[in-house]
Scaffold this active site. Structure first.
Site, PDB file in Angstrom:
ATOM      1  N   LYS A 112       0.836  -1.205   0.000  1.00  0.00           N
ATOM      2  CA  LYS A 112       0.000   0.000   0.000  1.00  0.00           C
ATOM      3  C   LYS A 112       0.868   1.251   0.000  1.00  0.00           C
ATOM      4  O   LYS A 112       0.575   2.211  -0.697  1.00  0.00           O
ATOM      5  CB  LYS A 112      -0.964  -0.010   1.174  1.00  0.00           C
ATOM      6  CG  LYS A 112      -1.967  -1.143   1.013  1.00  0.00           C
ATOM      7  CD  LYS A 112      -3.283  -0.914   1.672  1.00  0.00           C
ATOM      8  CE  LYS A 112      -4.239  -2.013   1.232  1.00  0.00           C
ATOM      9  NZ  LYS A 112      -4.834  -2.765   2.295  1.00  0.00           N
ATOM     10  N   LYS A 191      -7.468 -12.950 -14.080  1.00  0.00           N
ATOM     11  CA  LYS A 191      -8.056 -13.374 -12.814  1.00  0.00           C
ATOM     12  C   LYS A 191      -9.271 -12.478 -12.502  1.00  0.00           C
ATOM     13  O   LYS A 191      -9.180 -11.257 -12.637  1.00  0.00           O
ATOM     14  CB  LYS A 191      -7.014 -13.216 -11.706  1.00  0.00           C
ATOM     15  CG  LYS A 191      -7.535 -13.553 -10.341  1.00  0.00           C
ATOM     16  CD  LYS A 191      -6.558 -13.195  -9.241  1.00  0.00           C
ATOM     17  CE  LYS A 191      -7.226 -13.498  -7.918  1.00  0.00           C
ATOM     18  NZ  LYS A 191      -6.773 -12.830  -6.780  1.00  0.00           N
ATOM     19  N   LYS A 194     -12.218  -7.547  -8.330  1.00  0.00           N
ATOM     20  CA  LYS A 194     -12.880  -6.233  -8.304  1.00  0.00           C
ATOM     21  C   LYS A 194     -11.973  -5.174  -8.915  1.00  0.00           C
ATOM     22  O   LYS A 194     -12.432  -4.282  -9.605  1.00  0.00           O
ATOM     23  CB  LYS A 194     -13.193  -5.842  -6.855  1.00  0.00           C
ATOM     24  CG  LYS A 194     -14.418  -6.530  -6.309  1.00  0.00           C
ATOM     25  CD  LYS A 194     -14.836  -5.952  -4.972  1.00  0.00           C
ATOM     26  CE  LYS A 194     -13.998  -6.458  -3.804  1.00  0.00           C
ATOM     27  NZ  LYS A 194     -14.166  -7.869  -3.480  1.00  0.00           N
TER      28      LYS A 194
HETATM   29  P1  ADP Z   1     -10.771  -9.057  -5.263  1.00  0.00           P
HETATM   30  O1  ADP Z   1      -9.551  -9.507  -6.019  1.00  0.00           O
HETATM   31  O2  ADP Z   1     -11.992  -9.063  -6.118  1.00  0.00           O
HETATM   32  O3  ADP Z   1     -10.559  -7.743  -4.536  1.00  0.00           O
HETATM   33  P2  ADP Z   1     -10.423 -10.198  -2.690  1.00  0.00           P
HETATM   34  O4  ADP Z   1      -8.974  -9.893  -2.733  1.00  0.00           O
HETATM   35  O5  ADP Z   1     -11.307  -9.416  -1.769  1.00  0.00           O
HETATM   36  O6  ADP Z   1     -11.023 -10.143  -4.171  1.00  0.00           O
HETATM   37  O7  ADP Z   1     -10.576 -11.759  -2.425  1.00  0.00           O
HETATM   38  C1  ADP Z   1     -11.243 -12.349  -1.339  1.00  0.00           C
HETATM   39  C2  ADP Z   1     -10.966 -13.836  -1.387  1.00  0.00           C
HETATM   40  O8  ADP Z   1     -11.443 -14.402  -2.621  1.00  0.00           O
HETATM   41  C3  ADP Z   1      -9.477 -14.181  -1.319  1.00  0.00           C
HETATM   42  O9  ADP Z   1      -9.316 -15.264  -0.438  1.00  0.00           O
HETATM   43  C4  ADP Z   1      -9.103 -14.587  -2.723  1.00  0.00           C
HETATM   44  O10 ADP Z   1      -8.114 -15.595  -2.718  1.00  0.00           O
HETATM   45  C5  ADP Z   1     -10.410 -15.118  -3.293  1.00  0.00           C
HETATM   46  N1  ADP Z   1     -10.483 -14.806  -4.739  1.00  0.00           N
HETATM   47  C6  ADP Z   1     -10.725 -13.593  -5.261  1.00  0.00           C
HETATM   48  N2  ADP Z   1     -10.737 -13.635  -6.611  1.00  0.00           N
HETATM   49  C7  ADP Z   1     -10.486 -14.922  -6.964  1.00  0.00           C
HETATM   50  C8  ADP Z   1     -10.364 -15.619  -8.214  1.00  0.00           C
HETATM   51  N3  ADP Z   1     -10.510 -14.981  -9.367  1.00  0.00           N
HETATM   52  N4  ADP Z   1     -10.085 -16.929  -8.185  1.00  0.00           N
HETATM   53  C9  ADP Z   1      -9.936 -17.581  -7.006  1.00  0.00           C
HETATM   54  N5  ADP Z   1     -10.039 -16.998  -5.796  1.00  0.00           N
HETATM   55  C10 ADP Z   1     -10.308 -15.674  -5.753  1.00  0.00           C
END
Ligand code: ADP
Ligand code: TRP
Length: 321
Positions: A112, A191, A194
């Site tokens: 960050k 991948k 968000k």
């Molecule tokens: P984002 O990338 O959308 O911000 P987060 O970082 O909040 O998602 O992810 C929350 C949880 O969901 C984490 O444990 C992450 O490993 C899992 N996760 C998020 N996106 C994926 C994905 N595309 N494939 C597998 N697991 C995911």
């Protein structure tokens, strides 16, 4: 075997979150031998959210998400971190064993700062609070994403240091790192995340779901041409929603040609909607009864509090408080 994990309430969930993080922990909680603790990390969320309404709403939403996707509050101790007294207390005690260098190296903080985000002390302190979340409960296993691996190492470090400095109070937890979990691709093939704006929301209404799925990016192969299924987003996503037979048919359609991407997307759409429909109905029902959610979280906090209070009493005794 005691399993514990914390979830940050961080907005609308997508199918990457569901298959990558939520479903694995819910499956684990259904196993006979596991005693599962899942908590909503609202204190951690304060490092980035400072609007009370947003925090409250996000907490309620993530509770609704888990409960409607199959979390059974009779099997899982499900609570809000801030409802249990002791997490911040233990964090303070542990902070006096944590060298600055250990935290300066933590990715959550370093990344960050590297992005130019003005870090507050809370963000710096975050891994210590996470260690306290875990160590209060004599946990065996902590299922988390890869990005949390270093935080678990910090947790073990602090536990070891405490045990050798004072007395053997803490159990050393193991991480269950979901490295093997498939990465769910997003609409553009990267991948799903968000931060890439390529998500399909679990609880989107059918119209929004259709718009998303019909916008999946594909190559320009014509209807009649044979197509490559491996790595194709429609196919890769269909794997999560179709049974063997449906998937074999889809594969054949790719290989043989004669079926356009539009048709394949429609099939995927129908499967996704059917898959989440009962959960969505449950969520809509539960959303009308916030007091029921409150009751579940309060009951969970009471169960967690008993364990946390015992542990904190042991800690206070051995450190001289
Ligand atoms: P984002 O990338 O959308 O911000 P987060 O970082 O909040 O998602 O992810 C929350 C949880 O969901 C984490 O444990 C992450 O490993 C899992 N996760 C998020 N996106 C994926 C994905 N595309 N494939 C597998 N697991 C995911
Ligand atoms: N830091 C974790 C995340 O962002 C959430 C979390 C807080 C957690 N405390 C925890 C996870 C304790 C496991 C155990 O995903």
């Amino acid at each position: 075997m005691r399993v514990l994990t914390g979830i940050q309430p961080s907005g609308t969930i997508h199918i990457g979150n569901y298959f990558g993080a939520m479903k694995p922990i819910l499956d684990l909680s259904k196993q006979e031998e596991s005693e599962t603790f899942i908590f909503i990390a609202d204190l951690h969320a304060m490092t980035t959210v400072n609007d009370p309404e947003i925090l409250r709403q996000a907490t309620l939403n993530i509770a609704l998400d888990y409960l409607s996707l199959g979390l059974d509050p009779d099997r899982v101790t499900f609570y809000r971190q801030s409802d249990v007294v002791g997490h911040s207390d233990l964090a303070w005690i542990l902070s006096n064993l944590a060298p600055m260098g250990l935290l300066e190296r933590a990715h959550s903080y370093k990344d960050k700062v590297a992005k130019g985000i003005d870090a507050n002390v809370g963000l710096f302190y975050y891994p210590i609070l996470m260690a306290a979340d875990i160590l209060l409960y004599d946990v065996d296993l902590v299922p988390v994403g890869k990005d949390q691996k270093q935080h678990l190492e910090i947790t073990r470090d602090l536990a070891q240091k405490f045990n050798s400095n004072f007395s053997e109070v803490f159990k050393l937890p193991d991480g269950l790192i979901s490295e093997t979990t498939a990465i769910i691709p997003g609409l553009d093939g990267q991948k799903m995340s968000k931060s890439y704006g390529n998500t399909i929301e679990v609880f989107a209404d059918p119209k929004a779901m259709k718009k998303k799925i019909m916008s999946i990016q594909t190559d320009s192969a014509g209807v009649d041409e044979p197509k490559e299924h491996q790595g194709n987003v429609i196919y890769e996503l269909s794997k999560f929603f179709m049974n063997e037979e449906e998937l074999a048919q889809l594969r054949a359609d790719f290989i043989n040609g004669g079926v356009g991407y539009g048709d394949m997307k429609k099939r995927l759409l129908e499967n996704v909607i059917n898959y989440f429909a009962p959960h969505k109905a449950k969520r809509d029902e539960l959303a009308k009864k916030p007091e029921q959610i409150e009751q579940i979280l309060t009951k969970g906090a009471q169960k967690a509090q008993k364990i946390a209070s015992h542990k904190l009493a042991d800690v206070r005794k051995v450190v001289g408080l």
